[in-house]
Design an enzyme around this catalytic site. Structure first.
Site, PDB file in Angstrom:
ATOM      1  N   ASP A  10      40.798  45.770  13.807  1.00  0.00           N
ATOM      2  CA  ASP A  10      39.649  45.237  13.089  1.00  0.00           C
ATOM      3  C   ASP A  10      39.941  43.775  12.769  1.00  0.00           C
ATOM      4  O   ASP A  10      41.086  43.332  12.865  1.00  0.00           O
ATOM      5  CB  ASP A  10      39.417  46.031  11.784  1.00  0.00           C
ATOM      6  N   SER A  11      38.904  43.062  12.346  1.00  0.00           N
ATOM      7  CA  SER A  11      39.102  41.670  11.952  1.00  0.00           C
ATOM      8  C   SER A  11      39.980  41.573  10.700  1.00  0.00           C
ATOM      9  O   SER A  11      40.524  40.513  10.414  1.00  0.00           O
ATOM     10  CB  SER A  11      37.740  41.031  11.672  1.00  0.00           C
ATOM     11  N   TYR A  42      35.138  37.879  11.432  1.00  0.00           N
ATOM     12  CA  TYR A  42      34.609  37.757  12.794  1.00  0.00           C
ATOM     13  C   TYR A  42      33.064  37.655  12.735  1.00  0.00           C
ATOM     14  O   TYR A  42      32.440  37.229  13.692  1.00  0.00           O
ATOM     15  CB  TYR A  42      34.955  38.999  13.618  1.00  0.00           C
ATOM     16  N   GLY A  43      32.513  38.099  11.609  1.00  0.00           N
ATOM     17  CA  GLY A  43      31.065  38.327  11.499  1.00  0.00           C
ATOM     18  C   GLY A  43      30.169  37.127  11.706  1.00  0.00           C
ATOM     19  O   GLY A  43      28.968  37.267  11.858  1.00  0.00           O
ATOM     20  N   CYS A  73      35.921  47.258  14.365  1.00  0.00           N
ATOM     21  CA  CYS A  73      35.064  46.161  13.917  1.00  0.00           C
ATOM     22  C   CYS A  73      33.711  46.215  14.636  1.00  0.00           C
ATOM     23  O   CYS A  73      33.657  46.181  15.866  1.00  0.00           O
ATOM     24  CB  CYS A  73      35.775  44.844  14.219  1.00  0.00           C
ATOM     25  N   ASN A  74      32.639  46.287  13.866  1.00  0.00           N
ATOM     26  CA  ASN A  74      31.301  46.344  14.474  1.00  0.00           C
ATOM     27  C   ASN A  74      30.977  45.050  15.212  1.00  0.00           C
ATOM     28  O   ASN A  74      30.298  45.071  16.232  1.00  0.00           O
ATOM     29  CB  ASN A  74      30.241  46.550  13.398  1.00  0.00           C
ATOM     30  N   THR A  75      31.444  43.941  14.674  1.00  0.00           N
ATOM     31  CA  THR A  75      31.148  42.661  15.315  1.00  0.00           C
ATOM     32  C   THR A  75      31.832  42.598  16.682  1.00  0.00           C
ATOM     33  O   THR A  75      31.205  42.237  17.686  1.00  0.00           O
ATOM     34  CB  THR A  75      31.612  41.497  14.409  1.00  0.00           C
ATOM     35  N   GLU A 152      34.790  43.573  -1.089  1.00  0.00           N
ATOM     36  CA  GLU A 152      36.147  43.032  -1.244  1.00  0.00           C
ATOM     37  C   GLU A 152      36.444  42.613  -2.685  1.00  0.00           C
ATOM     38  O   GLU A 152      37.595  42.469  -3.067  1.00  0.00           O
ATOM     39  CB  GLU A 152      36.382  41.891  -0.243  1.00  0.00           C
ATOM     40  N   CYS A 184      28.715  48.034   9.880  1.00  0.00           N
ATOM     41  CA  CYS A 184      29.811  47.122   9.492  1.00  0.00           C
ATOM     42  C   CYS A 184      30.884  47.953   8.818  1.00  0.00           C
ATOM     43  O   CYS A 184      30.567  48.898   8.074  1.00  0.00           O
ATOM     44  CB  CYS A 184      29.287  46.056   8.529  1.00  0.00           C
ATOM     45  N   THR A 185      32.135  47.584   9.092  1.00  0.00           N
ATOM     46  CA  THR A 185      33.262  48.361   8.555  1.00  0.00           C
ATOM     47  C   THR A 185      33.207  48.582   7.045  1.00  0.00           C
ATOM     48  O   THR A 185      33.615  49.630   6.555  1.00  0.00           O
ATOM     49  CB  THR A 185      34.579  47.616   8.855  1.00  0.00           C
ATOM     50  N   HIS A 186      32.744  47.571   6.322  1.00  0.00           N
ATOM     51  CA  HIS A 186      32.814  47.638   4.858  1.00  0.00           C
ATOM     52  C   HIS A 186      31.706  48.475   4.212  1.00  0.00           C
ATOM     53  O   HIS A 186      31.847  48.940   3.091  1.00  0.00           O
ATOM     54  CB  HIS A 186      32.709  46.235   4.266  1.00  0.00           C
TER      55      HIS A 186
END
Ligand code: DGL
Length: 264
Positions: A10-11, A42-43, A73-75, A152, A184-186
């Site tokens: 992931d980023s 990365y987004g 990572c979705n991006t 975050e 998105c990961t978050h």
């Protein structure tokens, strides 16, 4: 092959949502997690940059002898997946396809929402994947750049978070999307508040779906780890790891072993 680890990149720390879902349903698997914390986010980066970083990340994982790679990572999944599949021989899965498959199953009205980073939404990766199976589906997408910093900062609930959710998602309410893909990961960490706001919408958690897909792949190919003991998790990051360790605890609800720092 069986007893090799699964590689995840992931980023940064966000892909821990994927690791967390994998360890729930594949507890015996060893995992090598690579978080590119020196180059996150990365987004909002370009396709060529994301491809270059993704190739480097996979080369690192291959060096660790992984049996498959998950692009958490979705991006990166949105902007680099086709390129990565062409470049490497190892089995690689991203998060887009599993998330889309779930949305197609649960959606009755074929009015589907997608949220993600700016680059993910600009790439239209989800729309394209949905159109392959249901060209008549109506897909509404929106980038939600404030969601990552909210998570975050540990602001998973409360007034500020609710207001930001309303600001971004009110259109989805008006358009009556019946399923919403968290691209998105978050975002799975905001699932509780998002579900509260979009009460009649099925929330698709890509992290959960990619974990199920991984289990299917390993089972079908007879690649499941044969050692019946709790899988080992090794973490690698590209920047000083203090913040990663702190956030990993928020994502996983437990402390992780200290990651090794890799120079990029
Ligand atoms: N991991 C990214 C994603 O899922 C979010 C964080 C970033 O922008 O790098 O799109």
């Amino acid at each position: 092959m069986n007893n090799r680890p699964i590689g995840i990149f992931d980023s940064g720390v966000g892909g821990i949502t994927v690791l967390s879902e994998i360890e729930k349903i594949l507890p015996y698997e060893d995992i090598v997690y690579f978080g590119d914390t020196a180059r996150v986010p990365y987004g909002n980066k370009s396709q060529s940059t994301i491809r270059k970083f993704s190739v480097e990340n996979i080369l690192f994982l291959l060096d660790k002898k992984v049996k498959m790679v998950i692009v958490a990572c979705n991006t990166a999944s949105s902007l680099a997946m086709d390129y990565l599949k062409k470049t490497f021989n190892v089995y690689i899965t991203g998060v887009i396809e599993p998330g889309v498959q779930k949305a197609l199953i649960v959606s009755r009205s074929s009015v589907i929402g997608v949220v993600g980073t700016r680059s993910t939404i600009a790439s239209a990766s989800y729309e394209k994947e949905i159109a392959k199976y249901n060209p008549g589906a109506l897909v509404y997408s929106k980038s939600c750049p404030l969601f990552v910093p909210l998570v975050e900062e540990g602001l998973l609930t409360g007034k500020i978070t609710q207001e930001v959710i309303e600001m971004y998602l009110q259109d989805f309410k008006r358009k009556r999307v019946d399923s919403l893909i968290l691209g998105c990961t978050h975002y799975p960490l905001l699932k509780q508040e998002i579900s509260r706001y979009l009460q009649d919408t099925f929330i698709v958690d890509s992290a959960k779906e990619v974990a199920l897909h991984t289990k299917q792949f390993l089972t079908k190919n007879n690649f499941l780890n044969k050692k019946k003991r709790k899988g080992k998790k090794d973490f690698y990051v590209t920047d000083e790891p203090t913040q990663f360790i702190k956030l990993a605890k928020l994502f996983l609800k437990r402390t992780i072993a200290r990651p090794e720092v890799i120079n990029v």
